[in-house]
Design a protein around this motif. Sequence first.
Motif, mmCIF file in Angstrom:
data_model
loop_
_atom_site.group_PDB
_atom_site.id
_atom_site.type_symbol
_atom_site.label_atom_id
_atom_site.label_comp_id
_atom_site.label_asym_id
_atom_site.label_seq_id
_atom_site.Cartn_x
_atom_site.Cartn_y
_atom_site.Cartn_z
ATOM 1 N N GLU A 1 36.437 38.180 32.752
ATOM 2 C CA GLU A 1 35.750 38.269 31.464
ATOM 3 C C GLU A 1 34.472 39.094 31.591
ATOM 4 O O GLU A 1 34.143 39.898 30.722
ATOM 5 N N ALA A 2 33.748 38.921 32.685
ATOM 6 C CA ALA A 2 32.523 39.692 32.890
ATOM 7 C C ALA A 2 32.833 41.174 33.064
ATOM 8 O O ALA A 2 32.117 42.031 32.528
ATOM 9 N N ARG B 1 36.254 33.934 35.146
ATOM 10 C CA ARG B 1 34.876 34.336 34.859
ATOM 11 C C ARG B 1 34.622 35.781 35.245
ATOM 12 O O ARG B 1 33.989 36.544 34.505
ATOM 13 N N GLN C 1 25.058 37.639 33.306
ATOM 14 C CA GLN C 1 24.982 36.573 32.312
ATOM 15 C C GLN C 1 26.312 35.831 32.203
ATOM 16 O O GLN C 1 26.335 34.619 32.044
ATOM 17 N N LEU C 2 27.423 36.545 32.318
ATOM 18 C CA LEU C 2 28.733 35.922 32.168
ATOM 19 C C LEU C 2 29.291 35.354 33.461
ATOM 20 O O LEU C 2 29.977 34.332 33.441
ATOM 21 N N ALA D 1 33.712 42.612 29.585
ATOM 22 C CA ALA D 1 32.520 42.764 28.747
ATOM 23 C C ALA D 1 31.651 43.919 29.245
ATOM 24 O O ALA D 1 31.108 44.684 28.436
#
Length: 125
Positions: A34-35, A31, A58-59, A38
């Motif tokens: 990925e955040a 997580r 949000q991620l 992004a």
Amino acid sequence: MTAEFAVTLPAVVLLLGLLLAGSAAGLTQLRLEEAARAGARALARGENAAAVGGIVRQLAGDSVLTAVASDGVWLSVKVSGTVSGAVGTLVPWTLTATAWARSESPGAAEASVPGTAPYVLGRGA
């Protein structure tokens, strides 16, 4: 038979707990990565640091700590967080992910990140 069961049951429960803790840490790390990716992509497109913080929260969740930095051409987003769950409260693991991106537009790095020192956005409210 009962004595063998009484001896092996705690070992099996401990092994199961370690497997669950490892999988929780692995999911948290994914997580965070990925955040960070992004956030670095958004920063490279010219988004400001506050918008990047919103994307990261949000991620990865509201409890993460986000820092963005620029060295002129390369932009970085660093995301840190703790493992959630029962094991995370017992053993406070802090995991970190960093992503780098090259600015897509000239001058976007200077406009989106104030200064050249790391700009810490902080934890979500």
